[in-house]
Design an enzyme around this catalytic site. Structure first.
Site, PDB file in Angstrom:
ATOM      1  N   ARG A 100      61.936  15.544  52.107  1.00  0.00           N
ATOM      2  CA  ARG A 100      61.893  16.303  53.363  1.00  0.00           C
ATOM      3  C   ARG A 100      60.545  17.000  53.551  1.00  0.00           C
ATOM      4  O   ARG A 100      59.988  16.991  54.649  1.00  0.00           O
ATOM      5  CB  ARG A 100      63.024  17.332  53.395  1.00  0.00           C
ATOM      6  CG  ARG A 100      63.185  18.061  54.709  1.00  0.00           C
ATOM      7  CD  ARG A 100      63.717  17.126  55.805  1.00  0.00           C
ATOM      8  NE  ARG A 100      62.669  16.437  56.536  1.00  0.00           N
ATOM      9  CZ  ARG A 100      62.824  15.223  57.044  1.00  0.00           C
ATOM     10  NH1 ARG A 100      63.938  14.534  56.904  1.00  0.00           N
ATOM     11  NH2 ARG A 100      61.837  14.661  57.710  1.00  0.00           N
ATOM     12  N   LYS A 134      45.002  27.840  68.564  1.00  0.00           N
ATOM     13  CA  LYS A 134      46.453  27.942  68.755  1.00  0.00           C
ATOM     14  C   LYS A 134      47.148  26.998  67.779  1.00  0.00           C
ATOM     15  O   LYS A 134      47.748  25.993  68.155  1.00  0.00           O
ATOM     16  CB  LYS A 134      46.815  27.622  70.201  1.00  0.00           C
ATOM     17  CG  LYS A 134      46.242  28.626  71.197  1.00  0.00           C
ATOM     18  CD  LYS A 134      46.539  28.235  72.626  1.00  0.00           C
ATOM     19  CE  LYS A 134      45.917  29.225  73.610  1.00  0.00           C
ATOM     20  NZ  LYS A 134      46.148  28.832  75.022  1.00  0.00           N
ATOM     21  N   LYS A 166      35.829  36.459  75.962  1.00  0.00           N
ATOM     22  CA  LYS A 166      36.977  36.225  76.812  1.00  0.00           C
ATOM     23  C   LYS A 166      37.258  37.461  77.669  1.00  0.00           C
ATOM     24  O   LYS A 166      36.522  38.452  77.623  1.00  0.00           O
ATOM     25  CB  LYS A 166      38.191  35.836  75.959  1.00  0.00           C
ATOM     26  CG  LYS A 166      37.956  34.542  75.166  1.00  0.00           C
ATOM     27  CD  LYS A 166      39.092  34.199  74.247  1.00  0.00           C
ATOM     28  CE  LYS A 166      40.308  33.689  74.984  1.00  0.00           C
ATOM     29  NZ  LYS A 166      40.080  32.352  75.568  1.00  0.00           N
ATOM     30  N   GLU A 196      33.850  32.864  78.791  1.00  0.00           N
ATOM     31  CA  GLU A 196      34.937  32.398  79.648  1.00  0.00           C
ATOM     32  C   GLU A 196      34.775  32.991  81.042  1.00  0.00           C
ATOM     33  O   GLU A 196      34.496  34.185  81.185  1.00  0.00           O
ATOM     34  CB  GLU A 196      36.263  32.836  79.041  1.00  0.00           C
ATOM     35  CG  GLU A 196      37.492  32.532  79.869  1.00  0.00           C
ATOM     36  CD  GLU A 196      38.735  33.118  79.226  1.00  0.00           C
ATOM     37  OE1 GLU A 196      39.260  32.480  78.292  1.00  0.00           O
ATOM     38  OE2 GLU A 196      39.156  34.221  79.632  1.00  0.00           O
ATOM     39  N   ASP A 217      38.068  28.687  82.867  1.00  0.00           N
ATOM     40  CA  ASP A 217      39.438  28.982  82.459  1.00  0.00           C
ATOM     41  C   ASP A 217      40.410  28.836  83.621  1.00  0.00           C
ATOM     42  O   ASP A 217      40.284  29.515  84.638  1.00  0.00           O
ATOM     43  CB  ASP A 217      39.506  30.402  81.891  1.00  0.00           C
ATOM     44  CG  ASP A 217      40.901  30.757  81.414  1.00  0.00           C
ATOM     45  OD1 ASP A 217      41.495  29.949  80.677  1.00  0.00           O
ATOM     46  OD2 ASP A 217      41.401  31.835  81.767  1.00  0.00           O
TER      47      ASP A 217
END
Length: 282
Positions: A100, A134, A166, A196, A217
């Protein structure tokens, strides 16, 4: 194997085996003779891009050093349903104990590579497909490796690997120009400053302050095309946010340099792979 730290791999394997085997394998202990030797095959049940066979092999040899694991496909290869990916020879209990964990990692990494390959195909070589940060906690290095197996590229690995201004940085700094100028003043000289932007006013401000990479963005296709013309090769153009396979050909045709896709790592579905025992002796 393409530049993966085996220490990281082994740490992931140790944690995964600990989750599955902290109480032992009661079923195998009760039903499988302790000295039974078997042959097994790992088989693709759907078309996929291979990634992680060496990880699967290390799972089994971690449990029993005498297990023989032989990859039958190369990392990054595209295979059809029914193709054999690896053969294994060894103690039946060891193979069942590792099955597994080995398949979970192999299915997840091949899923990332398979989805990445689809985005790379859609870009047709006109733009670079990149991952983002991410990633699944603890699996970043392996997922980034899977993106490379699929033909994609890696964005910055961590917060110290690149300058990316950002929205919240901009708010804290007092505006786009202030943020870019501060970053250019303080960042190590080998690192390009990326900013960004969400509209043309921010785009113009970032360029005026000397941003070397512009991240568009969540802009729609029409605004992306207009932004690329506005940049006019004064900076690298990256696009992110709401990226789907259907949009990629249009974005690539618009002239963007980089298409970054969080879904490559946070939403790639696991591909269907199974391990099958051969005929048992006697």
């Amino acid at each position: 194997m393409w530049n993966v730290d085996l220490g990281d791999v082994d740490a992931v394997i140790e944690r995964a085996l600990g989750e599955d085997l902290h109480g032992g394998d009661i079923t195998s202990s009760a039903t499988v003779p302790p000295a039974l030797k078997v042959d097994a095959r790992i088989v693709a049940k759907a078309p996929l891009t291979v990634c992680g066979l060496f990880v699967a092999g290390r799972v089994f040899t971690r449990l029993d050093g005498s297990v023989r694991f032989t990859a039958r496909a190369a990392e990054g290869n595209r295979v059809k349903a029914g193709e054999e990916l690896a053969t294994i020879e060894g103690n039946a209990r060891a193979l069942l104990a590792g099955e597994r964990t080995a398949l979970n990692l192999l299915q997840q990494l091949s899923g990332v590579a398979t989805l990445t390959a689809a985005f790379v195909d859609a870009a047709s070589g006109k733009a670079r497909i990149c991952d983002t940060r991410k990633t699944t906690p603890g699996l970043r290095r392996l997922q980034r490796y899977a993106v490379r197996c699929g033909g994609g590229f890696n964005h910055r690995n961590d917060l110290g690997a690149g300058v990316l201004i950002k929205e919240n940085h901009i708010r804290c700094a007092g505006g786009v120009e202030a943020a870019v100028r501060a970053a250019r003043k303080r960042a190590p000289h080998p690192l390009r400053v990326e900013c960004e932007v969400t509209d043309f006013a921010e785009l113009d401000a970032a360029l005026a302050a000397g941003a070397e990479v512009i991240l568009l963005d969540n802009m729609d296709d029409e605004r992306v095309a207009a932004a690329v013309k506005r940049v006019d090769r004064r900076a690298v153009v990256e696009v992110s946010g709401g990226i789907t396979l259907e949009r990629v050909p249009r974005l690539a045709a618009a002239g963007v340099d980089v298409i970054s896709v969080g879904a490559l790592t946070h939403s790639a579905p696991a591909v269907d792979i199974s391990m099958l025992f051969g005929a048992l002796p006697g």
